[in-house]
Design an enzyme around this catalytic site. Structure first.
Site, PDB file in Angstrom:
ATOM      1  N   GLU A 159       0.817  -1.218   0.000  1.00  8.77           N
ATOM      2  CA  GLU A 159       0.000   0.000   0.000  1.00  8.77           C
ATOM      3  C   GLU A 159       0.849   1.265   0.000  1.00  8.77           C
ATOM      4  O   GLU A 159       0.366   2.339   0.333  1.00  8.77           O
ATOM      5  CB  GLU A 159      -0.966   0.009   1.200  1.00  8.77           C
ATOM      6  CG  GLU A 159      -1.698  -1.288   1.450  1.00  8.77           C
ATOM      7  CD  GLU A 159      -2.594  -1.723   0.304  1.00  8.77           C
ATOM      8  OE1 GLU A 159      -2.727  -0.977  -0.670  1.00  8.77           O
ATOM      9  OE2 GLU A 159      -3.162  -2.826   0.399  1.00  8.77           O
ATOM     10  N   GLY A 216     -11.589   4.432 -19.152  1.00  5.21           N
ATOM     11  CA  GLY A 216     -12.986   4.841 -19.146  1.00  5.21           C
ATOM     12  C   GLY A 216     -13.463   5.437 -20.452  1.00  5.21           C
ATOM     13  O   GLY A 216     -14.628   5.873 -20.547  1.00  5.21           O
ATOM     14  N   ASP A 266      -1.104  -0.620 -10.392  1.00  5.89           N
ATOM     15  CA  ASP A 266      -1.385  -2.030 -10.150  1.00  5.89           C
ATOM     16  C   ASP A 266      -1.287  -2.775 -11.475  1.00  5.89           C
ATOM     17  O   ASP A 266      -1.892  -2.356 -12.479  1.00  5.89           O
ATOM     18  CB  ASP A 266      -2.787  -2.215  -9.577  1.00  5.89           C
ATOM     19  CG  ASP A 266      -2.883  -1.875  -8.109  1.00  5.89           C
ATOM     20  OD1 ASP A 266      -1.854  -1.964  -7.413  1.00  5.89           O
ATOM     21  OD2 ASP A 266      -3.982  -1.514  -7.648  1.00  5.89           O
ATOM     22  N   TRP A 316      -0.651   5.135  -0.190  1.00  6.43           N
ATOM     23  CA  TRP A 316      -1.230   5.612  -1.431  1.00  6.43           C
ATOM     24  C   TRP A 316      -2.750   5.475  -1.423  1.00  6.43           C
ATOM     25  O   TRP A 316      -3.403   5.586  -2.447  1.00  6.43           O
ATOM     26  CB  TRP A 316      -0.606   4.932  -2.642  1.00  6.43           C
ATOM     27  CG  TRP A 316      -0.979   3.508  -2.951  1.00  6.43           C
ATOM     28  CD1 TRP A 316      -1.504   2.563  -2.126  1.00  6.43           C
ATOM     29  CD2 TRP A 316      -0.842   2.876  -4.241  1.00  6.43           C
ATOM     30  NE1 TRP A 316      -1.675   1.381  -2.792  1.00  6.43           N
ATOM     31  CE2 TRP A 316      -1.289   1.535  -4.102  1.00  6.43           C
ATOM     32  CE3 TRP A 316      -0.378   3.291  -5.488  1.00  6.43           C
ATOM     33  CZ2 TRP A 316      -1.280   0.623  -5.154  1.00  6.43           C
ATOM     34  CZ3 TRP A 316      -0.370   2.380  -6.532  1.00  6.43           C
ATOM     35  CH2 TRP A 316      -0.822   1.073  -6.368  1.00  6.43           C
ATOM     36  N   ASP A 328      -5.358  -6.475   2.389  1.00  6.21           N
ATOM     37  CA  ASP A 328      -6.513  -6.541   1.484  1.00  6.21           C
ATOM     38  C   ASP A 328      -7.834  -6.459   2.238  1.00  6.21           C
ATOM     39  O   ASP A 328      -8.795  -5.855   1.732  1.00  6.21           O
ATOM     40  CB  ASP A 328      -6.471  -7.844   0.690  1.00  6.21           C
ATOM     41  CG  ASP A 328      -5.220  -7.953  -0.156  1.00  6.21           C
ATOM     42  OD1 ASP A 328      -5.198  -7.372  -1.245  1.00  6.21           O
ATOM     43  OD2 ASP A 328      -4.254  -8.605   0.304  1.00  6.21           O
TER      44      ASP A 328
END
EC number: 2.4.1.18
Length: 522
Positions: free
Chosen positions: A201, A264, A340, A392, A458
């Site tokens: 993270e 998107g 990611d 983050w 997670d």
């Protein structure tokens, strides 16, 4: 006609990919259990490794800095997961065939019969290619493939601690153990111990760099705001030699941001719209406000054109950013874009194609591409800096992992870790003999294994973000129960029962087979 290469721009660009999923094997199938693993494997890991191998075979090197968490590496090597992945790919091919031969009437847009049949033909073909790739390249798991890329200098590998814990909130003994064991796990799988890590993270608290230095870590990733927004150079942390590299948000958000990121855009495959009979995704985004039932059919050629547009936009963005940051510093700058890994393919279907074209286009645009280690070697390092507590996540602080919505999980983690540490100490003491080495203890090993799975970052993330929160709480409490159950049997003097329990839990949670509780700091 191919354009000639542009003039060389000062500086260095690094693409960092963070590959992580929680341990999913043996813990449910749909929608967030093993299905999550196999979807990511098929859509991201297979094409990513394939494109890196293609580029490496062309003699290209120093392409990306690839973070690979131990828990993902374990699943990509696990025989049960390899078998499950083969079944999943075969099922994907069957679903494509079902869509291709469907004779239903009615439906508009993506649900029109002709559109679904054409989509099914393409899916059947893509699944067949993936099956062939998996059967030939992946038959021995993921580690041999990654080791080839490391040996060829195609990638720099980043490691991390076992099971991806949020380190600032973790007991120092378990934090040190998880990191050292995670680095050792990479060494065993890849014959290479990473010098750099992706801190889970991107979480940081003052003093972590001392633990990193003691474990042999030379550099790690943080988010841009942690470096006070100045990410143009790596920075030694405090009085250590450990270097923090920050994610350049202006460049990274060009690709992935909630409001304006490439995935998107209207031409790309829509992640959220399903054909519910086959589970396939046959629609394109079409528009942000367009409801799923009105989405247009996916058109590969339209998407391919959009990829080229967004490759050119990203390359131009990197070039301008390098120029402006170099001018500001008065010396060549370093720009780091970090994402990611699962964005490329799992979330953004066209991501792997975009990624390969970007890696080809950047050098053509006069941009030097290299790894984080290259940045250290070539002196893209600034003055020392003191870093704040950060991550983050939302707010760039710790609220996602210790906020009001996850107070129960914070307390659970503390209790389970305390129980695990005390129980392991007791177990090892029971097995110790005066003047003799302490033997390996499978009970102590499994207690630590379950405790580490309990504190995976997670679970609070999924609860805070309300993404399968019930599943996340179930998993956290399941591993907490396993830890307590084994520890309670041990505390009651029922050693044989504790061994049976440890063996039973190990059948589901047998990852990190080299984990050795004797290496836990005493």
């Amino acid at each position: 006609m191919r354009s000639s290469p542009q003039a060389r721009i000062p500086g260095l660009f690094t693409l960092v990919l963070h590959t992580h999923l929680p341990w999913l094997a043996h813990h449910g199938r749909w929608p967030v259990g093993e299905e999550w693993l196999y979807q990511s494997w098929a859509a991201t890991y297979l094409p990513l490794v394939a494109l890196l191998r293609r580029l490496s075979d062309e003699g290209r090197s120093h392409l990306v800095t690839l973070g690979m968490t131990p828990v993902v590496a374990a699943q990509l090597d696990d025989p049960y997961c390899l078998d499950g992945m083969n079944h999943w790919l075969s099922n994907w091919q069957l679903r494509g065939q079902e869509a291709a031969v469907r004779r239903s009437a009615g439906g508009t847009g993506y649900a029109a019969p002709d559109a679904l049949r054409a989509f099914g033909v393409r899916e059947h073909e893509e699944a067949g290619k993936a099956l062939d790739e998996f059967a030939t390249a992946w038959r021995h798991g993921g580690s041999p493939l990654l080791r080839e890329l490391i040996d060829a200098d195609a990638i720099e590998l980043l490691g991390g601690p076992l099971a991806h814990p949020f380190q600032p909130l973790l007991h120092p003994r378990l934090r040190e153990f998880a990191l050292r064991e995670g680095l050792a796990d990479a060494g065993q799988r890849f014959a290479h111990v990473p010098g750099g890590i992706w801190a889970p993270e991107c979480a940081y608290s003052p003093g972590l760099e001392r633990g990193y230095a003691a474990a042999g870590v030379t550099h790690f990733m943080v988010d841009g705001p942690t470096l006070h927004g100045d990410t143009a150079l790596g920075r030694p942390v405090g009085d250590s030699d450990v270097v923090a590299f920050g994610r350049d948000l202006k460049v990274s958000y060009r690709v992935w941001s909630p409001k304006s990121g490439y995935p998107g855009r209207s031409a790309y495959r829509d992640f959220h719209t399903y054909d519910h009979l086959t589970g396939l995704k046959p629609a394109r985004v079409t528009g942000r406000a367009v409801p799923s039932e009105e989405k247009a059919p996916y058109e590969p050629q339209r998407a391919d054109h959009a990829v080229d547009v967004h490759v050119a936009d990203f390359v131009d963005t990197v070039r301008r950013r390098l120029a402006s940051e170099s001018a500001r510093l008065g010396r060549p700058a370093h720009v780091v874009a970090a994402f990611d890994t699962e964005l490329f393919g799992h979330w953004w279907h066209e991501g792997p194609v975009w990624l390969e074209r970007v890696l080809r286009a950047l050098p053509e645009a006069g941009i030097r591409v290299g790894t984080l280690s290259d940045a250290i070697t070539d002196g893209f390092i600034g003055s020392p800096v003191e870093l704040p507590s950060s991550s983050w996540g939302s707010g760039k602080d710790w609220q996602v992992w210790n906020g009001d919505r996850v107070t129960d999980l914070v307390h659970l983690n503390t209790e389970v870790v305390d129980t695990a540490l005390a129980s392991v100490d007791k177990a090892l003491t029971q097995h110790a003999a005066v003047g003799a080495p302490t033997p390996r203890d499978n009970v102590a090993d499994q207690i630590l294994r379950e405790a580490l799975l309990t504190v995976s970052s997670d679970w609070p993330f999924m609860v805070s973000k309300d993404t399968a929160a019930d599943y996340a709480r179930y998993r956290a409490h399941l591993h907490a129960h396993a830890t307590r159950e084994i520890a309670d049997a041990l505390a009651a003097g029922r050693r044989e029962h504790a061994e049976r329990l440890a063996g039973n839990w190990n059948r589901a949670d047998g990852l990190f087979g080299a984990l050795d509780a004797r290496r836990l700091p005493r």
